[in-house]
Design a protein around this motif. Structure first.
Motif, PDB file in Angstrom:
ATOM      1  N   SER C 289      38.182  36.531  47.216  1.00  0.00           N
ATOM      2  CA  SER C 289      37.429  36.436  45.956  1.00  0.00           C
ATOM      3  C   SER C 289      36.069  35.774  46.148  1.00  0.00           C
ATOM      4  CB  SER C 289      38.228  35.633  44.917  1.00  0.00           C
ATOM      5  OG  SER C 289      39.416  36.299  44.575  1.00  0.00           O
ATOM      6  N   GLN C 290      35.998  34.833  47.072  1.00  0.00           N
ATOM      7  CA  GLN C 290      34.728  34.112  47.253  1.00  0.00           C
ATOM      8  C   GLN C 290      33.874  34.689  48.369  1.00  0.00           C
ATOM      9  OE1 GLN C 290      34.552  32.656  44.709  1.00  0.00           O
ATOM     10  NE2 GLN C 290      36.673  32.116  44.259  1.00  0.00           N
ATOM     11  N   GLY C 292      34.126  38.025  49.718  1.00  0.00           N
ATOM     12  CA  GLY C 292      34.117  39.471  49.890  1.00  0.00           C
ATOM     13  C   GLY C 292      32.943  40.182  49.249  1.00  0.00           C
TER      14      GLY C 292
ATOM     15  N   ARG D 209      29.125  29.790  44.914  1.00  0.00           N
ATOM     16  CA  ARG D 209      29.051  31.135  45.478  1.00  0.00           C
ATOM     17  C   ARG D 209      30.136  31.985  44.806  1.00  0.00           C
ATOM     18  NH1 ARG D 209      28.755  32.999  50.298  1.00  0.00           N
ATOM     19  NH2 ARG D 209      29.966  34.813  49.708  1.00  0.00           N
ATOM     20  N   GLN D 210      30.012  33.289  44.988  1.00  0.00           N
ATOM     21  CA  GLN D 210      30.961  34.210  44.357  1.00  0.00           C
ATOM     22  C   GLN D 210      31.031  35.471  45.190  1.00  0.00           C
ATOM     23  OE1 GLN D 210      30.059  35.696  40.235  1.00  0.00           O
ATOM     24  NE2 GLN D 210      30.806  37.597  41.105  1.00  0.00           N
ATOM     25  N   GLY D 211      32.209  35.962  45.426  1.00  0.00           N
ATOM     26  CA  GLY D 211      32.317  37.272  46.040  1.00  0.00           C
ATOM     27  C   GLY D 211      32.045  38.349  45.008  1.00  0.00           C
ATOM     28  N   GLU D 212      31.711  39.550  45.487  1.00  0.00           N
ATOM     29  CA  GLU D 212      31.466  40.657  44.561  1.00  0.00           C
ATOM     30  C   GLU D 212      32.785  41.073  43.912  1.00  0.00           C
ATOM     31  OE1 GLU D 212      27.560  42.416  46.942  1.00  0.00           O
ATOM     32  OE2 GLU D 212      29.449  43.530  47.010  1.00  0.00           O
ATOM     33  N   GLY D 213      32.778  41.146  42.602  1.00  0.00           N
ATOM     34  CA  GLY D 213      33.975  41.513  41.854  1.00  0.00           C
ATOM     35  C   GLY D 213      34.677  40.320  41.240  1.00  0.00           C
ATOM     36  N   GLU D 214      34.416  39.127  41.753  1.00  0.00           N
ATOM     37  CA  GLU D 214      35.090  37.900  41.279  1.00  0.00           C
ATOM     38  C   GLU D 214      36.576  38.181  41.099  1.00  0.00           C
ATOM     39  OE1 GLU D 214      33.744  36.154  37.563  1.00  0.00           O
ATOM     40  OE2 GLU D 214      33.939  34.145  38.357  1.00  0.00           O
ATOM     41  N   VAL D 215      37.187  38.614  42.194  1.00  0.00           N
ATOM     42  CA  VAL D 215      38.489  39.259  42.150  1.00  0.00           C
ATOM     43  C   VAL D 215      39.572  38.429  41.472  1.00  0.00           C
ATOM     44  CG1 VAL D 215      40.169  40.569  43.486  1.00  0.00           C
ATOM     45  CG2 VAL D 215      37.829  40.335  44.329  1.00  0.00           C
ATOM     46  N   CYS D 216      39.672  37.165  41.825  1.00  0.00           N
ATOM     47  CA  CYS D 216      40.763  36.345  41.272  1.00  0.00           C
ATOM     48  C   CYS D 216      40.425  35.821  39.882  1.00  0.00           C
ATOM     49  CB  CYS D 216      41.113  35.198  42.210  1.00  0.00           C
ATOM     50  SG  CYS D 216      39.986  33.811  42.126  1.00  0.00           S
ATOM     51  N   ALA D 219      35.024  31.922  40.370  1.00  0.00           N
ATOM     52  CA  ALA D 219      34.238  31.743  41.586  1.00  0.00           C
ATOM     53  C   ALA D 219      34.372  30.292  42.031  1.00  0.00           C
ATOM     54  CB  ALA D 219      32.786  32.120  41.295  1.00  0.00           C
ATOM     55  N   ALA D 294      25.181  49.859  45.017  1.00  0.00           N
ATOM     56  CA  ALA D 294      26.012  49.744  43.817  1.00  0.00           C
ATOM     57  C   ALA D 294      27.143  48.746  44.021  1.00  0.00           C
ATOM     58  CB  ALA D 294      26.571  51.114  43.428  1.00  0.00           C
ATOM     59  N   PRO D 295      26.811  47.453  44.106  1.00  0.00           N
ATOM     60  CA  PRO D 295      27.881  46.463  44.260  1.00  0.00           C
ATOM     61  C   PRO D 295      28.543  46.115  42.929  1.00  0.00           C
ATOM     62  CG  PRO D 295      25.746  45.379  44.222  1.00  0.00           C
ATOM     63  CD  PRO D 295      25.475  46.873  44.148  1.00  0.00           C
ATOM     64  N   ALA D 296      29.825  45.832  42.992  1.00  0.00           N
ATOM     65  CA  ALA D 296      30.521  45.291  41.826  1.00  0.00           C
ATOM     66  C   ALA D 296      29.985  43.899  41.536  1.00  0.00           C
ATOM     67  CB  ALA D 296      32.028  45.236  42.084  1.00  0.00           C
ATOM     68  N   VAL D 299      35.028  42.331  38.124  1.00  0.00           N
ATOM     69  CA  VAL D 299      36.073  43.270  37.706  1.00  0.00           C
ATOM     70  C   VAL D 299      37.249  42.442  37.165  1.00  0.00           C
ATOM     71  CG1 VAL D 299      37.348  45.369  38.337  1.00  0.00           C
ATOM     72  CG2 VAL D 299      35.266  44.776  39.561  1.00  0.00           C
ATOM     73  N   MET D 306      28.879  46.213  36.716  1.00  0.00           N
ATOM     74  CA  MET D 306      28.373  46.751  37.974  1.00  0.00           C
ATOM     75  C   MET D 306      26.863  46.539  38.024  1.00  0.00           C
ATOM     76  SD  MET D 306      30.905  48.266  39.803  1.00  0.00           S
ATOM     77  CE  MET D 306      30.050  49.353  40.966  1.00  0.00           C
TER      78      MET D 306
END
Lengths: 339, 339, 339, 339
Positions: C289-290, C292, D209-216, D219, D294-296, D299, D306
């Motif tokens: 999550s951080q 990727g 910081r944050q990954g693309e999509g902030e999956v969990c 951030a 086109a990065p997320a 989500v 997007m």
């Protein structure tokens, strides 16, 4: 049974609301009150003929006026606000429908953004014959006509949203709003979770009839004379609007994509029926899977809405909300006899 | 009317197909032939009690066996293969349903991928009472029981796909396949566009009944004895499967997300009804928007399926496919009288 | 290091495949073999100028020809087929792109079905200058030109699907296929789960470059001269295609709606990195999550594809697939030196 | 260049807003003003260690506090409000992240409603080392650690919505809000369409910081000391938030399903670049298709976001918004020199 209190609510043009939330109540009623109200159509009555293109005569955000809000005395967050529809009668002998630029299920929209020019904007005028119980469709580009059954309903019924939000009346959600389900007809009781003191019910967007999905984005839109009984259950506020008529329990879900609207509605119906029947969640999942109906409500609004229906015949003697729907039926009958 | 040709098709376990496409026909019939066939349930008959967990007794890809393919003599790409369901009768006095790991509408799946462990896998056994017309649900974790109306149908009906594809029988699409709509019951005619010589019809996945959406992923699954009339219309092959019964024209769409399944089905119904009634596309869009029904078929399979329904009362004297449905009704009646 | 085996594969027009699955291999190679192959563009080379509208010169299903399949000796279901891209070089000094009726991300399509007429079908011709490393865009309706970096890649790389399916080469999925990710460039190793004996690798759809999402539906399409090393790992076949380059682990997911493609790719990356780093699933979820990246691959094909990327710098000394990528890099270097 | 006006804004806990819209401005500034402000983290600073489970210490709707609103003198509906991020500096030497029940991309949620119990709620604490430019991840269930580059940004930046709506600060949309894109870092200028007098800018949700999509779903959350220049362009308000940095034009779209967020962002980038370069819409569609990224963004939020990016190298001497980004860069430099 004593005659219920009766309150009338006939907003002037300036009284209409265009949001759920963010408005002081027009009136406060006690639980059990009959409210006789009038609603304007989703175009504010400005589309009256073929030349009245909605995009020309209507101005955002003054779309989809709602009557209200109506505060219910004693309603507190967490409670359940019940609205029973006694009568929904077209206030005009005509209704209109239309396409609208970049709105509808079979067109590019502002969010399903594409490079197409809008589809043609076209208005249809329906003759409403309440005596015959029909609305008459006339094609614009041929001489085809058809009589469709009149089936009056309200597209927009809801309460103030949670979290201090103020939402456009065109948006359906957990607070109700623009659900656009044909199930919202006379004889139906709708249940909403209360989010703010008084609940703040508002009603609008009368449809002389509507197909499932409201595919082109509008139904047979008309002003209505509508009578409801407004009631209150302490506690038990549902997370999403529920409906009940004499034959079905109905859960709704409003979201995008459409499968999430479906999931919400089915999840709620599984939980609701499981609770009523003493089933664990998987047994209720199984029962709903085999016995349920799942018609689209709208697939055109800012959220899409699905309905999930379970026959009440499965309930035996069990009654949802302790039998409130039946009691509201009786209140309605008492009111109608006394009128 | 002459008695129609009658062909019987009772596959052995080795005969079953698990795909649409990629198989030679089991039999070739002339248009207008009655086919008496048997189908196995979606589990291949291996789930017979609570202990028969599908994930243990079934092995991918040997799921959802279909009977066929049946080639129709003279069918060429672009033609329309018609299948009229005369009778669908459970071949057993019991049916089963189940949850299945990571399959269903209210669970994480292999594509709606999440970090949850699967829901409990549980089997339900239904008693099928064809005399009484009911299937009896028994909860697993309580003593609740309910009688649901028997309403036999086939979840999986389709032809070989276009473009040389071979698709698992669990997938619904433009070729039909696992549509899982309760509309596929006796009295219904289904129309498929022919993609390969012979069309290559196959049928399976009998359901004693099914709720709309097939929420948990399976219906009341059972083996069937089914009679169909198979017919052919030269040309006119629809892009997506269409159904017709005595009351409704029904278009289907199968895709993800669910709104695309909705869009496909509504788009097809707009085009179909517009063509039948001589309406331009916007007039047909309007008519379908006000008069149509839109129930979910399945929201669990590899594609989701929606149905779009229009009352045939709107058609006046017009008949879809030149009245083929009525003629197949007569063929069915002749066959039944002669049996 | 010994020189690797080298096999060449230059299909004639009749040799091209248009599906994954359903085809016998053109050649069988031992693991570790270098394959020098040629591919035709997605239009079969038939779009050569502005007047060659794809819908006129191409005929379904003869779209997107792929070179192969290539069987890998010893590959069994459950194994991992690895393909390392050594070189991808345009075989022409021009490439083409186009819109195509009802195809692309910003247009109504056959599944996102709408009532709009198709967008204009237009062809663009790019000059490919491999010496300068650029492809030259020329606008059609103005004199604007731009030089874009040449970044050759293959849109379509995959193996035979599971379950006996045969899928059009335009479809991306668990078997790979038309992933259309710019990550599939020289220097990348792709890993596929083997579903049938030999795995049956096929490669096509060369792009001189492609934006993320392949928004209009086509990239800068051109024929390619491509060199790969094909290798095999016994067992460990990933559920969805994985890629690796010198800097990133990359998981892919292909599905609709796009969030499911995202979920699949992220779920796989969480599991993959968790396994490599000895993290439990929630710790891996947090790390991905951080750290990727999540670029779109395609949002136009029959399934959409997302990529999920994690910097290999996080791996320390750990190597995916026991360091195969590094070894294939060395094989590639040995081959190039020996050529 | 004259020194710009400088205003400081350090809200007390009671000052924080939790919505966009529905609030009076805390301060009104002239266009071109530098605002030095502080923001609290999305948990209101209440999650400080492993035991501080967000669902226990945070109460809906008091999530995601934002600093503001800031009114810009002279801003009228239809104008463009520009925000240039000069500095974003963590105000603490630690940040936190967490899972949250039924929130995130790889879990059932309240709208992607399923029957699963929530995933484990777990907190991670990061050490923020601004000198070294890293944030240190420590796994909770192993001794794995990793240093990730510090890359401070704001997840939530927006203005009051149109139509009188008041939206929770956790919602991204046309007004901006919780876009959660890592592009919102120092050096970036964001452009918003003004919907109400003053525009009413608010900023919050700082991420180390944050990954693309902030999956969990979260951030590396931390309080920030942030400096922005706020400016105004009369007219030209974009329909959706746009960003610009030294290398890229960036359009955003926020909607569900994710492909609609993609479509909105790409549609806007096509229109924006087409207008800047004098391209017709199809030529711009083509250019963006080949040159775009086109990065997320996120989500996980109530809408997904997007980003669509185009290299400014393609613009030649053309500048978006008449070169405002460059001028704000200079204002920032002047301010920093003068501090």
């Amino acid at each position: 049974m004593n005659l219920p209190d009766v309150v009338t609510l006939s907003p002037t043009p300036d009284d209409y609301a265009y949001t759920f939330g963010g408005r002081a109540p027009l009136v406060t009623v006690r639980p059990g009150t009959v409210v006789e109200l009038t609603t304007e159509d989703c175009f504010g009555g400005r589309v009256r003929g073929f030349a009245d293109l909605p995009s020309a005569v209507c101005a955002f955000p003054y779309l989809n006026p709602v009557t209200g809000p109506i505060a219910v005395a004693g309603a507190e967050p967490g409670d359940t606000l019940a609205v029973h529809f006694v009568e929904i009668t077209p206030a005009r002998d005509w209704g209109v429908s239309s396409t609208f630029p970049h709105f509808g299920a079979l067109t590019a929209t502002h969010t399903t953004a594409m490079l197409h020019a809008p589809l043609e904007e076209r208005v249809w005028v329906y003759e409403l014959d309440t005596a015959a119980g029909v609305c008459r469709f006339r094609a614009r580009n041929s001489d085809f006509t058809a009589e469709l059954p009149l089936d009056p309903m309200h597209g927009t019924v809801g309460v103030a949203p949670a979290g201090g939000e103020t939402l456009l009346s065109i948006t359906p959600g957990a607070h109700g709003g623009n659900l656009d389900t044909p199930e919202m007809r006379a004889g139906t009781t709708a249940y909403f979770g209360v989010n703010v003191p008084g609940g703040l019910l508002a009603i609008g967007d009368g449809h002389a009839r509507q197909g499932e999905g409201e595919v082109c984005g509008t139904a047979v839109e008309t002003a209505m004379r509508t009578t409801v009984v407004v009631d209150l259950i302490k506690g038990g506020g549902p997370a999403w609007p529920r409906l009940e008529n004499d034959r079905y329990l109905i859960s709704t879900g409003s979201a995008r994509p459409l499968e999430d609207a479906f999931r919400i509605s089915q999840h709620d119906l599984v939980c609701w029926s499981g609770e009523l029947l003493g089933l664990d969640v998987l047994d209720a999942y199984q029962l709903v899977s085999q016995a349920g109906l799942a018609p689209a409500a709208n697939v055109c609004d800012t959220n899409y809405t699905m309905a999930a229906k379970l026959p009440k015949s499965l309930l035996g003697r069990t009654r949802a909300y302790d039998g409130l729907h039946d009691r509201l039926r009786e209140t309605a009958a008492t009111y109608l006899r006394g009128r």
